[in-house]
Every structure is written in C-alpha cells, then in structure tokens.
Design an enzyme around this catalytic site. Structure first.
Site, PDB file in Angstrom:
ATOM      1  N   GLU A 146       0.762  -1.265   0.031  1.00 49.50           N
ATOM      2  CA  GLU A 146      -0.004  -0.113  -0.279  1.00 49.50           C
ATOM      3  C   GLU A 146       0.842   1.226   0.150  1.00 49.50           C
ATOM      4  OE1 GLU A 146      -2.089  -0.431   3.788  1.00 49.50           O
ATOM      5  OE2 GLU A 146      -3.444  -2.265   2.841  1.00 49.50           O
ATOM      6  N   PRO A 147       1.816   1.295  -0.770  1.00 53.80           N
ATOM      7  CA  PRO A 147       2.551   2.426  -0.904  1.00 53.80           C
ATOM      8  C   PRO A 147       1.915   3.615  -1.477  1.00 53.80           C
ATOM      9  CG  PRO A 147       3.182   1.412  -2.959  1.00 53.80           C
ATOM     10  CD  PRO A 147       2.009   0.564  -1.995  1.00 53.80           C
ATOM     11  N   GLY A 148       2.166   4.798  -0.714  1.00 52.14           N
ATOM     12  CA  GLY A 148       1.657   6.328  -1.098  1.00 52.14           C
ATOM     13  C   GLY A 148       2.590   7.232  -1.280  1.00 52.14           C
ATOM     14  N   CYS A 198      -3.444  33.917   9.092  1.00 49.46           N
ATOM     15  CA  CYS A 198      -3.082  34.529  10.206  1.00 49.46           C
ATOM     16  C   CYS A 198      -2.783  33.699  11.388  1.00 49.46           C
ATOM     17  CB  CYS A 198      -4.435  35.368  10.649  1.00 49.46           C
ATOM     18  SG  CYS A 198      -4.953  36.526   9.370  1.00 49.46           S
ATOM     19  N   TYR A 222       0.409  13.734   0.449  1.00 50.63           N
ATOM     20  CA  TYR A 222      -0.088  14.550   1.545  1.00 50.63           C
ATOM     21  C   TYR A 222      -0.015  16.210   1.528  1.00 50.63           C
ATOM     22  CZ  TYR A 222       0.252   9.716   3.050  1.00 50.63           C
ATOM     23  OH  TYR A 222       0.131   8.591   3.155  1.00 50.63           O
TER      24      TYR A 222
HETATM   25  C1  LIG Z   1      -1.310   6.011   5.091  1.00 55.05           C
HETATM   26  C2  LIG Z   1      -1.310   4.782   4.859  1.00 55.05           C
HETATM   27  C3  LIG Z   1      -0.645   4.020   3.732  1.00 55.05           C
HETATM   28  C4  LIG Z   1       0.157   4.665   2.902  1.00 55.05           C
HETATM   29  O1  LIG Z   1       1.585   5.161   3.625  1.00 55.05           O
HETATM   30  P1  LIG Z   1       2.743   5.807   3.053  1.00 55.05           P
HETATM   31  O2  LIG Z   1       3.604   6.066   3.916  1.00 55.05           O
HETATM   32  O3  LIG Z   1       1.933   6.994   2.383  1.00 55.05           O
HETATM   33  O4  LIG Z   1       3.261   4.954   1.974  1.00 55.05           O
HETATM   34  C5  LIG Z   1      -0.976   2.636   3.600  1.00 55.05           C
HETATM   35  N1  LIG Z   1      -1.522   1.966   4.414  1.00 55.05           N
HETATM   36  C6  LIG Z   1      -2.349   2.517   5.437  1.00 55.05           C
HETATM   37  C7  LIG Z   1      -3.375   1.679   6.245  1.00 55.05           C
HETATM   38  C8  LIG Z   1      -2.190   3.756   5.465  1.00 55.05           C
HETATM   39  O5  LIG Z   1      -3.079   4.246   6.531  1.00 55.05           O
END
Ligand SMILES: *Cc1c(COP(=O)(O)O)cnc(C)c1O
Length: 423
Positions: free
Chosen positions: A275-277, A346, A375
């Site tokens: 689950e990379p973001g 502000c 993000y």
């Molecule tokens: C936020 C999140 C991710 C992604 O995390 P990254 O640091 O952006 O890779 C993956 N899985 C879950 C469950 C998350 O909450």
C-alpha cells in the site's frame, strides 16, 4: 529521481516551463509529473519481481482521479481508508477486486458499500468491527474477504503523528489477540478469512522496523496455519520514506525494501499486497507559488508567498521540511539572504521555511516547494476562506488542469441564513 529540472535556466515539469502554467492558470497550484509517477510505480513493482504481488496505491496520499487513473492503467490497485476514497477509486476506474479497504472506524454504511462493490479485501482492525462486518455480510448473503490488521508493536523512527505500529497506537488488533480472533472469524458465515495485514507508519527511512515487523508477521502466519486456518494474502502496508532534502542521505530504495520482503515473507506461498503512497507520489509533485511581498525584518526578511498552510499543511503540522527552488536558475546563484518564507494566513505557524539562507527573492518571483505530491493537496482546507488550489498533471510537452480552481463564492454555496434572520 524526478522530472522537475532546469532547462535553459527555467524550471520545467518534464518538457513544460512552469511559468507557462502559471501564466495560464495563476498561482498557487500543485503540479504533478506523469513520467515521475510512472517511474516510481515501475521501480517499486520491479523490486517485487518474482513475488505474487499487488500494489495498491494509497489514495489518501494523493486521491486525484487522474493520478489514480494513471496508476490504475499501469496495473495498480488502491488502498482506501473511507467510503469517500472507495468511491473515488471506483470513479477513477480501479476495479473493486483491486481495492483494499483499511481504517479503524469503518461505519456500517462504508462496510456495506465495500461489500456491494466487491472489494478485494477488507482489513479489519478490531473485534467489534469483525462482528459488525459479519452481520452485514450475512444479511446481504455475502462472504466478506477479510484480513486482520495486526499491531506488531514495532517502533519505527518517524514522526509521532504518523507512527502506527506501536502497542499504544489505535491501529490493528493486539498481537496476542490475533489467534483467538482468527478462530472466531473462521467460524463466521459472513467472513472469508483471506489474510493478514500490517502497516507500521509512514515516512520510515530505515529498513530495520520493516524487517522486524515482516518477520513477526511470517511467524504469525505459520502459527495461524498450524491451527488449520489458511492465510493466502499478506498485506505489508505502505510507509517507505522519501528524501525531502535533495542533499540528504537517501532512504532505502524500493529494491532494498523488496529484498527484505522476499527474505521475510517470500517463501510462504502468499499473495503479497503493498500500500505505498508517499514513495510513489511525493517526489512526483510540487507546489508552485508566487512572492507577494518581501518584508524586511529586524533579523531576517519575511518572504510572503501566495500559498499558505491551508494549501500545504505539512510544515505546520509535522514541522516538515520542503526544499525551495526559484523558478529562474539565475536566482539560484544570487547572494544568499536570511529569510522565512511564510503564507498570508493569520497564524505564526503558517511558515514554510524558517531562518533559511536562500538566494534573494523579490515580488512576483515564482518559487517551488518540492516533494509536495503526497499529503499535499489531499490535506488542504479552505481556512481563511481561501479556495482550494488547482492541480495540474504534466505529460511530456502537455499539461492539463486535473482539478479546477473553484470560485470563492463556491465556499458558501452550502450555507444559508436561518429563516428568522432578515434578508
Ligand atoms: C497512510 C497509509 C498507507 C500509505 O502510507 P505511505 O507512507 O504513504 O506509504 C498505507 N496503508 C495504510 C493503512 C495507511 O493508513
């Protein structure tokens, strides 16, 4: 590696000069690079060669439909943490079976939505959620594909607000409880036990906590299998960090991360979900802003730009650093001045850069905050009645606005005066 570079002294996104976009749509705006998103996705999947894997991009890092579609076309699924993100992923064309639904507080409506759209996996984070899901699935005549998210009690060295795998964090079921809950889930008619999930945090720049967590997971898989319950998927979450400072030691590469994965869970015969973001999107996006004023101060200059904490909250929220680049390379070589770069909101926390020595800036100069693709836009708000800012996607020599700048008046379209007030 990213595709925001100077050509003939002007900062470009791929082959598009950034001043052209600013002239067309005004500032501030987010700008994403298709080539960089594609490259990051490929580097990540290449690192998993040989594994039966599915990469589900974390929609909460960057949920724009065009970004999700681009990654979906490359084969990515989506990790979602709300009904809204689930609908977003579906709207972007991600098939239900490639969607993983995570999160500690899924409501009955959200669980129903997930089952109706046949998501690939629901990562259950508590016993009450398991019971709720079983009830809903049974009523719908379905069997919910479930992984239990376990809390491995691993302390990853990251910001406190984004560490999620410690015993005291709200996420996942307690490690010691997992065998009992697997047995309970296995006995439920509405639950199809598929796998196990962990996610220990975000912006992790050391492989050791991943290795520790994944090894623990492998041990638990064997333990659960010994009780006669099969585990077919292992979801290792996201969390791989990125470099926010171009001159800093780089975090582990996806290839090194992939080696850890193969070493720890590679021979369990499971499908491995990721689950990379941030590692996909962060360096694929920038925030472009313009200097409104340069205000001399007693000890330093305040460079006031037209982007603010409502547009990019990471510096105010996490004390995060974003590299600053002038759009004109000539500026980069001019004498250094001590400055803060701040927004118009502000609050004193509305500050992107503190006490930095940077090449002098003047009114109307365009400047860029790097590493803003994850993000960034997703965490923005309309605080101070500042409309959300546009998002642009670049592709070679082309660019497209993938989220328009709203009208200021749109901020109050849902508001109304109660009928006891005079018109
Ligand atoms: C936020 C999140 C991710 C992604 O995390 P990254 O640091 O952006 O890779 C993956 N899985 C879950 C469950 C998350 O909450």
């Amino acid at each position: 590696m990213h595709h925001f570079q100077y050509h003939s002294g002007v900062l470009h996104a791929e082959d598009v000069p950034l001043p052209n976009i600013a002239a067309a749509i005004g500032t501030p705006f987010y700008c994403y690079s298709s080539a960089t998103l594609t490259r990051h996705y490929k580097v990540f999947t290449d690192a998993l060669a040989g594994l039966d894997s599915l990469v589900c991009f974390s929609a909460k890092a960057n949920g724009n439909l065009a970004v999700l579609r681009l990654l979906g076309d490359l084969g990515a699924g989506c990790d979602v943490v709300s009904g809204g993100e689930l609908k977003r992923a579906l709207a972007a064309g991600i098939p239900g079976e490639k969607i993983v639904f995570s999160g500690v507080g899924k409501t009955s409506e959200e669980l129903t939505l997930a089952l109706e759209n046949s998501v690939g996996q629901i990562n259950v984070e508590s016993e009450p959620e398991l019971n709720r899901l079983n009830g809903i699935a049974t009523k719908l005549g379905k069997s919910a594909p479930v992984a239990l998210r376990v809390n491995p009690d691993i302390h990853a060295a990251t910001h406190d607000k984004i560490a999620t795998g410690r015993r005291e964090d709200k996420f996942g079921v307690a490690w010691e409880d997992a065998p009992r809950l697997y047995k309970a889930a296995h006995d439920m008619n509405g639950i199809d036990v598929r796998g196990i999930a962990v996610h220990i945090g975000s912006q992790i720049t050391d492989l050791a906590p991943f290795e520790a967590a994944f090894s623990k997971v492998a041990g638990l898989v064997n333990k659960i299998r010994d009780t006669g319950i099969d585990i077919r998927t292992i979801d290792l979450g996201g969390g791989l960090g990125v470099s926010y400072k171009h001159d800093n030691a780089t975090p582990p590469s996806p290839a090194e991360y992939g080696e850890v994965v193969k070493r720890t869970v590679g021979d369990l015969g499971c499908k491995v979900i990721f689950e990379p973001g941030r590692v996909i999107a962060a360096n694929a996006g920038i925030l472009v802003t313009k200097v409104i004023y340069v205000k001399p101060g007693e000890t330093k200059e305040f460079v006031i730009v037209d982007a603010a904490m409502n547009d990019l909250i990471r510096p105010a929220m996490y004390g995060a650093h974003h590299d600053v680049l002038p759009i004109s390379e000539e500026n980069a070589g001019s004498p250094k001045t001590k400055m803060d770069i701040v927004g118009p909101v502000c609050e004193s926390g509305d500050r992107f850069v503190r006490d930095a020595s940077l090449a002098a800036l003047k009114e109307e100069d365009l400047v860029v905050f790097m590493t803003a693709g994850a993000y960034g836009a997703v965490m923005s708000s309309t605080y101070n009645a500042r409309p959300l800012i546009p998002e642009v996607l670049v592709h070679g020599e082309s660019f497209a606005v993938i989220r328009k700048r709203p009208k200021v008046e749109d901020l109050w379209v849902l508001e109304s005066l109660p009928d006891w007030m005079d018109d």
